[in-house]
Design an enzyme around this catalytic site. Structure first.
Site, PDB file in Angstrom:
ATOM      1  N   LYS A 192     -37.553  35.012   4.332  1.00 48.63           N
ATOM      2  CA  LYS A 192     -35.940  35.416   3.795  1.00 48.63           C
ATOM      3  C   LYS A 192     -35.313  35.472   5.261  1.00 48.63           C
ATOM      4  O   LYS A 192     -35.271  36.740   5.782  1.00 48.63           O
ATOM      5  CB  LYS A 192     -36.203  36.723   3.218  1.00 48.63           C
ATOM      6  CG  LYS A 192     -34.728  36.953   2.137  1.00 48.63           C
ATOM      7  CD  LYS A 192     -33.585  36.887   2.725  1.00 48.63           C
ATOM      8  CE  LYS A 192     -33.170  38.308   3.382  1.00 48.63           C
ATOM      9  NZ  LYS A 192     -31.934  38.492   3.806  1.00 48.63           N
ATOM     10  N   GLY A 244     -35.960  43.780  11.914  1.00 51.46           N
ATOM     11  CA  GLY A 244     -34.332  44.281  11.749  1.00 51.46           C
ATOM     12  C   GLY A 244     -34.345  45.749  12.322  1.00 51.46           C
ATOM     13  O   GLY A 244     -34.834  46.158  13.179  1.00 51.46           O
ATOM     14  N   SER A 245     -33.569  46.491  11.462  1.00 48.92           N
ATOM     15  CA  SER A 245     -33.059  47.769  11.879  1.00 48.92           C
ATOM     16  C   SER A 245     -34.117  48.784  11.352  1.00 48.92           C
ATOM     17  O   SER A 245     -34.855  48.644  10.442  1.00 48.92           O
ATOM     18  CB  SER A 245     -31.696  48.361  11.022  1.00 48.92           C
ATOM     19  OG  SER A 245     -31.935  48.332   9.720  1.00 48.92           O
ATOM     20  N   THR A 246     -34.132  50.054  12.195  1.00 51.60           N
ATOM     21  CA  THR A 246     -35.015  51.032  11.804  1.00 51.60           C
ATOM     22  C   THR A 246     -34.623  51.500  10.439  1.00 51.60           C
ATOM     23  O   THR A 246     -35.632  52.024   9.604  1.00 51.60           O
ATOM     24  CB  THR A 246     -34.834  52.244  12.687  1.00 51.60           C
ATOM     25  OG1 THR A 246     -35.404  51.619  14.208  1.00 51.60           O
ATOM     26  CG2 THR A 246     -35.892  53.324  12.677  1.00 51.60           C
ATOM     27  N   GLU A 247     -33.504  51.736   9.956  1.00 52.05           N
ATOM     28  CA  GLU A 247     -33.117  52.329   8.744  1.00 52.05           C
ATOM     29  C   GLU A 247     -33.624  51.436   7.685  1.00 52.05           C
ATOM     30  O   GLU A 247     -34.522  51.989   6.653  1.00 52.05           O
ATOM     31  CB  GLU A 247     -31.668  52.328   8.538  1.00 52.05           C
ATOM     32  CG  GLU A 247     -30.800  53.296   9.497  1.00 52.05           C
ATOM     33  CD  GLU A 247     -30.976  52.956  10.958  1.00 52.05           C
ATOM     34  OE1 GLU A 247     -31.101  51.863  11.316  1.00 52.05           O
ATOM     35  OE2 GLU A 247     -30.670  53.929  12.016  1.00 52.05           O
ATOM     36  N   GLY A 249     -36.431  49.309   8.016  1.00 52.88           N
ATOM     37  CA  GLY A 249     -37.585  49.427   8.135  1.00 52.88           C
ATOM     38  C   GLY A 249     -38.341  50.720   7.216  1.00 52.88           C
ATOM     39  O   GLY A 249     -39.372  50.557   6.789  1.00 52.88           O
ATOM     40  N   GLU A 266     -40.727  45.692  13.255  1.00 54.15           N
ATOM     41  CA  GLU A 266     -40.322  45.158  14.686  1.00 54.15           C
ATOM     42  C   GLU A 266     -38.889  45.664  14.472  1.00 54.15           C
ATOM     43  O   GLU A 266     -37.896  44.898  14.063  1.00 54.15           O
ATOM     44  CB  GLU A 266     -40.330  43.806  15.204  1.00 54.15           C
ATOM     45  CG  GLU A 266     -40.396  43.694  16.736  1.00 54.15           C
ATOM     46  CD  GLU A 266     -38.742  43.396  17.196  1.00 54.15           C
ATOM     47  OE1 GLU A 266     -38.202  44.467  17.431  1.00 54.15           O
ATOM     48  OE2 GLU A 266     -38.670  42.059  16.943  1.00 54.15           O
ATOM     49  N   CYS A 300     -32.884  43.382  20.458  1.00 58.18           N
ATOM     50  CA  CYS A 300     -33.604  44.658  19.930  1.00 58.18           C
ATOM     51  C   CYS A 300     -33.887  45.442  21.480  1.00 58.18           C
ATOM     52  O   CYS A 300     -34.259  46.639  21.387  1.00 58.18           O
ATOM     53  CB  CYS A 300     -34.468  44.436  19.164  1.00 58.18           C
ATOM     54  SG  CYS A 300     -35.903  43.209  19.625  1.00 58.18           S
ATOM     55  N   GLU A 397     -28.374  52.856  18.737  1.00 60.68           N
ATOM     56  CA  GLU A 397     -28.250  51.302  19.368  1.00 60.68           C
ATOM     57  C   GLU A 397     -27.079  50.754  18.809  1.00 60.68           C
ATOM     58  O   GLU A 397     -26.589  50.975  17.690  1.00 60.68           O
ATOM     59  CB  GLU A 397     -29.550  50.579  18.555  1.00 60.68           C
ATOM     60  CG  GLU A 397     -29.880  49.116  18.877  1.00 60.68           C
ATOM     61  CD  GLU A 397     -30.745  48.511  18.106  1.00 60.68           C
ATOM     62  OE1 GLU A 397     -31.406  47.684  18.634  1.00 60.68           O
ATOM     63  OE2 GLU A 397     -31.062  49.002  17.063  1.00 60.68           O
TER      64      GLU A 397
END
Length: 795
Positions: A192, A244-247, A249, A266, A300, A397
């Site tokens: 995706k 992608g983003s930590t949120e 994740g 990651e 990143c 970030e």
């Protein structure tokens, strides 16, 4: 202008790259794309499409399909059908396909480079000179692993169907990072891509099919975040690999908890760029340009936090500003520009908002001069000076071309500032004193460290982060393991539901002298301590005979144990030789009390004396094994295609929570604790809930074997309840939970606070006597995190 005028002014003229072939490809599809499933384009089930724009102009570029549940189900079904044949093709067969994909990328390199620049907004120089060669390199490199898989990974098997979700900053390169190892290992893929940048993934899938990749091996489903969520939740997917983003994740970690799906994340970063006063300042300035203004800072691992030693700070600032004045921002297809467009208006607004916040909080702003294009999403190279370590722009970030700068005085202060972040993806260290640089690198909590360099990548060198930058590695041997599972773990059966404890036996009383009571205490910080709640639980034999009592640990006991483990960080710095000697000493002292431990195991579990002796002897042997592994499970030296090396160092994770199963109460305990402490971790262990006395007896062995206080901490009690406390504790770096399915699910679901690494058994039984399943690298790989330190050399 005439040629003479160009020579006189030395101005850059426009040098546009032709985009005719990319536009023609779009036109052939009428700029409307379906999903790529089972080897062909198919219309979306919903009939709905998303519009993707050119970041540099704001004009509509194409329409991509919006994936719904039926689309995801079809793609997963195609991948599931194709996977057995793809795995059976063998390593050589898959290697040939991967080689063909690499050659396909090379043949169509200019088409991919132009389409990527149009779709993403990054300069053509970057897509042409970095993204495409490195993407091809990943397929070539992993063709080699496919060829060698049957020998180098003989004890591993493919995971199955892999769901992969990638970000928009490196659309094609991320595709290669994800797909190449997955296919090499024998898995099939549903990809995706990001909704902003799906076009190169669709082109790749189309050309891969033309290159002979079997239908269903690679499927591409496009759409927004809702489509990605459907892929994560689909029960036919065996693993999710996300960038992608930590949120997001965190949401994925929560969604996959308890499902049995493998997961690698990651995520974001706030990487430090440390410059000492003996550094080559001009070289470091160029490094800053590459660290933060490469790909418009949408990286990143961008070196977004500049840490300067005070003595050179002002000199560095002047030279950096002078260099910023030469940076050119413009259309991405112009080969003479340095920075292109930010990917989308929403990202541009985020960058602007965070910069304004930084200025309000006291930062001094400098932006490179020069006119920006009138249309499109452009933002100038920006420097925020005198930033406080606690300010928003130093913590969050930004994911844009914004550098925040602060100063330090000593190397220790540099390390403290560098590690003052919840992230841990990458770092750069600049010093002409190699001893200083190599002293600092291991102290940085980051998965990648570049010495006198930045943003170096290669397929042979693992990439990934610590802490809230995620877990797992991409690239290298360690990256291949992320797409394989142990063969010995494949056929595990579910653990039978635990029977209720036996009713306590009654002896009818009597007038004899009672035995001297001894309630086993907790073991925290090298001391036997009573539980905080001052409660205990009876330990009974299978026939209900009272064997003793064990303390009922609670949240405060876990808190104290974690604090003790954190204070024992000197164990991580001890030499591997020293740790090995202590493990041997533990085995020696356990051996001296083997009869006593065998009797205890027989009393608690009801197994025969012979089987109990076998468990003790195997436990002694396992301690010897990890004493042997302590100074032999080492890193390696990578030789990427540059003048330099990358040191892949095995580092301890930190404080690890461990929950032990009820079967084999001594052997299971030692099999889980020994690999962790052998690698320099400190542990907080919840032993078998039903048979805890083997572990509480063992702390007497710990006390006499030179194990430093705090390295091993034992908290008895309700295993599943204590697992939840460990999972929620943000000072626990990893959690191993073996026992019930409920404990495994809780460990994964509740670990999202600091995104700790987890190793769980999902309620499936392991044979703790099976060395292939429970001893050596199979667990040691989970007891370390790999840090790659890049060391270029030469002029």
């Amino acid at each position: 202008m005439s040629v003479a005028q160009y020579y006189e002014t030395m101005d850059y003229g426009p040098a546009p790259e032709a985009d005719g072939e990319a536009r023609a490809w779009l036109k052939r599809h009428d700029a409307i794309f379906g999903h790529f499933i089972g080897g062909k384009f198919v219309a979306p089930q919903s009939g709905k499409h998303l519009t993707t724009i050119e970041p540099a102009t704001g004009k509509t570029l194409a329409k991509i399909a919006q994936g719904v549940s039926a689309d995801v189900e079809a793609a997963v079904g195609a991948a599931r059908s194709a996977q057995p044949l793809w795995a059976k093709l063998g390593g050589h067969g898959r290697a040939r396909h991967l080689y063909a994909l690499a050659r396909m990328l090379q043949r169509h390199a200019r088409l991919f480079a132009v389409l990527e620049a149009i779709d993403n907004g990054k300069p053509i120089r970057e897509t042409r000179d970095l993204d495409l060669p490195l993407a091809a390199r990943h397929f070539l490199y992993h063709a080699g692993w496919a060829q060698l898989q049957e020998r180098e990974f003989a004890d591993q098997v493919p995971i199955g169907v892999i769901g992969q979700i990638i970000s928009w900053n490196f659309p094609l390169l991320m595709l290669a990072w994800k797909i190449a190892p997955a296919l090499a290992a024998g898995n099939t893929v549903v990809l995706k891509p990001a909704e902003f940048t799906s076009l190169t993934a669709l082109l790749f899938a189309e050309l891969a099919a033309e290159a002979g990749l079997p239908p269903g091996v690679l499927n591409v489903v496009t759409g927004d975040g809702a489509t990605g969520a459907l892929l994560v939740e689909n029960p036919g997917v065996d693993k999710i690999a996300f960038t992608g983003s930590t949120e997001v994740g965190r949401l994925i970690r929560q969604s996959t908890a308890g499902t049995g799906k493998s997961l690698t994340l990651e995520l974001g970063g706030k990487s430090p760029f440390i410059v000492f006063d003996d550094a080559d300042i001009d070289g470091a300035v160029e490094g800053v340009v590459d660290a933060i203004w490469f790909n418009q800072g949408q990286v990143c691992c961008a070196g977004s936090r500049l840490l300067l030693q005070e003595g050179i700070a002002e000199t560095f600032r002047r030279r950096l500003i002078r260099r910023m004045e030469t940076l050119r921002v413009g259309p991405p297809l112009d080969k003479s520009i340095d920075m292109g467009a930010v990917v989308a208006p929403v990202q541009l607004e985020r960058i602007k908002s965070l910069v304004e916040t930084g200025v309000r909080e006291g930062a001094e702003k400098y932006q490179a001069p020069g006119a920006l294009p009138a249309e499109g999403c452009f933002y100038p190279p920006t420097l925020l000076w005198n930033v406080h370590p606690a300010s928003t722009v130093a913590i969050e970030e930004i994911f844009g071309p914004v550098l925040v700068a602060m100063t330090f005085r000593t190397p220790d202060e540099a390390v403290m500032l560098a590690n003052n972040t919840r992230y841990g993806l990458a770092a750069s260290v600049w010093s002409e004193t190699i001893g200083l640089a190599l002293d600092i690198a291991p102290k940085l909590l980051a998965g990648v460290v570049w010495i006198n360099a930045t943003n170096l990548f290669d397929a042979s060198v693992g990439f990934g982060g610590y802490r809230e930058s995620g877990f797992g590695r991409e690239g290298g041997r360690e990256g291949m393991y992320e797409y394989l599972k142990p063969k010995t773990w494949s056929g595990r059966k579910a653990r039978a539901k635990a029977l209720p404890p036996p009713a306590p036996a009654t002896d009818g009383g009597g007038s004899g002298v009672p035995a001297i009571d001894r309630t086993a205490k907790l073991f925290i910080g090298g001391k036997q301590v009573r539980p905080d709640g001052n409660y205990s639980r009876a330990v009974l034999s299978p026939k209900g005979r009272h064997l003793g009592e064990a303390g009922e640990g609670n949240r405060k006991d876990i808190r104290n144990a974690v604090a003790a483990a954190r204070s024992a960080e000197a164990w991580a710095r001890a030499t591997a030789h020293n740790r090995a000697q202590i493990l041997y000493y533990l085995a020696e002292n356990l051996s001296a009390r083997s009869d006593e431990f065998a009797r205890r195991i027989t009393d608690m579990t009801g197994i025969t004396a012979a089987k109990a002796r076998a468990e003790v002897n195997t436990s002694i042997e396992r301690l010897f094994s990890y004493g042997a592994w302590a100074d032999k499970f080492e890193g390696t030296v990578h030789a990427p295609p540059l003048r330099g090396v990358a040191l892949a160092m095995h580092e301890p994770i930190g404080v690890v929570g461990v929950a032990c199963p009820d079967e084999a109460p001594l052997l299971g305990f030692i099999s889980l604790v020994a690999p962790l402490i052998a690698m320099g971790n400190r542990v907080v262990v919840v032993p078998s809930e039903r048979h805890p006395l083997a572990a509480t007896d063992f702390y007497q062995v710990l006390e006499t074997s030179d194990v430093p206080a705090g390295v091993v901490n034992i908290v008895t009690g309700d295993r599943d309840g204590l697992v939840k406390v460990l999972a929620e504790h943000d000072d626990v770096d990893a959690l191993w939970a073996f026992g019930s399915q409920e404990a495994s699910a809780a460990a994964e679901r509740l670990s999202i606070g600091n995104l700790k690494r987890t190793l769980v058994d999902h309620g499936l039984l392991l044979d703790w006597y099976d060395r292939a399943a429970c001893e050596g690298p199979i667990l040691l790989r989970h007891a370390v995190q790999v840090k790659n330190i890049w060391i270029p050399y030469g002029d």
